[in-house]
Scaffold this motif. Structure first.
Motif, PDB file in Angstrom:
ATOM      1  N   MET A   1     -30.403   2.593 -12.971  1.00 53.65           N
ATOM      2  CA  MET A   1     -29.459   1.472 -12.848  1.00 53.65           C
ATOM      3  C   MET A   1     -29.168   1.132 -11.387  1.00 53.65           C
ATOM      4  N   ILE A   2     -29.274   2.107 -10.505  1.00 47.46           N
ATOM      5  CA  ILE A   2     -29.108   1.807  -9.076  1.00 47.46           C
ATOM      6  C   ILE A   2     -30.381   1.123  -8.575  1.00 47.46           C
ATOM      7  N   LEU A   3     -30.214  -0.034  -7.922  1.00 48.21           N
ATOM      8  CA  LEU A   3     -31.368  -0.775  -7.415  1.00 48.21           C
ATOM      9  C   LEU A   3     -31.814  -0.185  -6.083  1.00 48.21           C
ATOM     10  N   PRO A  96     -16.152  -0.196  -9.022  1.00 50.46           N
ATOM     11  CA  PRO A  96     -16.913  -1.192  -9.784  1.00 50.46           C
ATOM     12  C   PRO A  96     -15.969  -2.266 -10.307  1.00 50.46           C
ATOM     13  N   SER A 124     -24.314   1.693  -2.768  1.00 47.65           N
ATOM     14  CA  SER A 124     -25.391   1.563  -3.747  1.00 47.65           C
ATOM     15  C   SER A 124     -25.409   0.137  -4.272  1.00 47.65           C
ATOM     16  N   TYR A 126     -26.336  -2.507  -7.439  1.00 49.39           N
ATOM     17  CA  TYR A 126     -26.455  -2.602  -8.894  1.00 49.39           C
ATOM     18  C   TYR A 126     -26.742  -4.057  -9.265  1.00 49.39           C
ATOM     19  N   SER A 127     -27.256  -4.248 -10.458  1.00 46.29           N
ATOM     20  CA  SER A 127     -27.375  -5.606 -10.976  1.00 46.29           C
ATOM     21  C   SER A 127     -26.239  -5.843 -11.975  1.00 46.29           C
ATOM     22  N   ASP A 130     -26.905  -5.118 -15.554  1.00 46.07           N
ATOM     23  CA  ASP A 130     -26.772  -3.737 -16.032  1.00 46.07           C
ATOM     24  C   ASP A 130     -25.317  -3.382 -16.311  1.00 46.07           C
ATOM     25  N   LEU A 131     -24.410  -3.954 -15.507  1.00 45.14           N
ATOM     26  CA  LEU A 131     -22.981  -3.621 -15.669  1.00 45.14           C
ATOM     27  C   LEU A 131     -22.334  -4.411 -16.802  1.00 45.14           C
TER      28      LEU A 131
END
Ligand code: THU
Length: 143
Positions: A1-3, A96, A124, A126-127, A130-131
């Motif tokens: 999940m982390i880009l 987040p 980090s 994220y997209s 994904d969240l």
């Protein structure tokens, strides 16, 4: 999940730069009730950056989160297409976006990149997809 950082393809600005803008915005936060200042910086496709901070209220439920205040500034400034948002809460623990902010951000770009601060100098990517998978989108409406 982390880009991977390689998936960041915005010219002229790095995730660190955007996070620095979010840290600056955090200094303006109005958070006397929670004592938890948050800053956000939204990067639009024309290179403009729109900052936001949380704005609390004595009637607690009226509090506006940093991310949504950045979205409001983007809209009133004529921006529409954010590619990324950085969020700083300075606690050494990532912050987040809350569920409501995820939905508001998804309105403008469900695939936006989110930069989360993990303490000084560390972050980090994220997209938003994904969240907040399968976000609600009202069809057939004018913007
Ligand atoms: N807050 C934000 O600004 N963004 C979020 O995504 C979650 C929470 C703020 C709201 C409130 O002022 C403080 O953090 C504590 O909840």
């Amino acid at each position: 999940m982390i880009l991977k950082t390689a998936e960041w393809d915005f010219l002229g600005i790095s995730p660190e730069d955007l996070l620095d803008e979010a840290r600056t915005a955090r200094e303006c936060a109005y958070s006397p009730y929670s004592g938890f200042p948050v800053g956000a910086a939204l990067l639009a496709d024309d290179g403009r950056i729109f900052k936001g901070c949380n704005v609390e209220n004595g009637s607690y439920g009226l509090t506006v989160c940093a991310e949504r205040s950045a979205v409001s500034l983007m809209i009133v400034s004529g921006g529409r297409n954010p590619g990324a948002i950085a969020i700083a809460c300075g606690s050494g623990v990532p912050c987040p976006p809350c569920g409501s902010c995820r939905q508001v951000l998804a309105e403008f770009n469900p695939a936006m990149i989110i930069v989360l601060e993990y303490g000084e100098g560390s972050f980090s990517l994220y997209s938003l997809e994904d969240l907040l998978p399968l976000s609600f989108k009202l069809r057939n409406r004018d913007r």
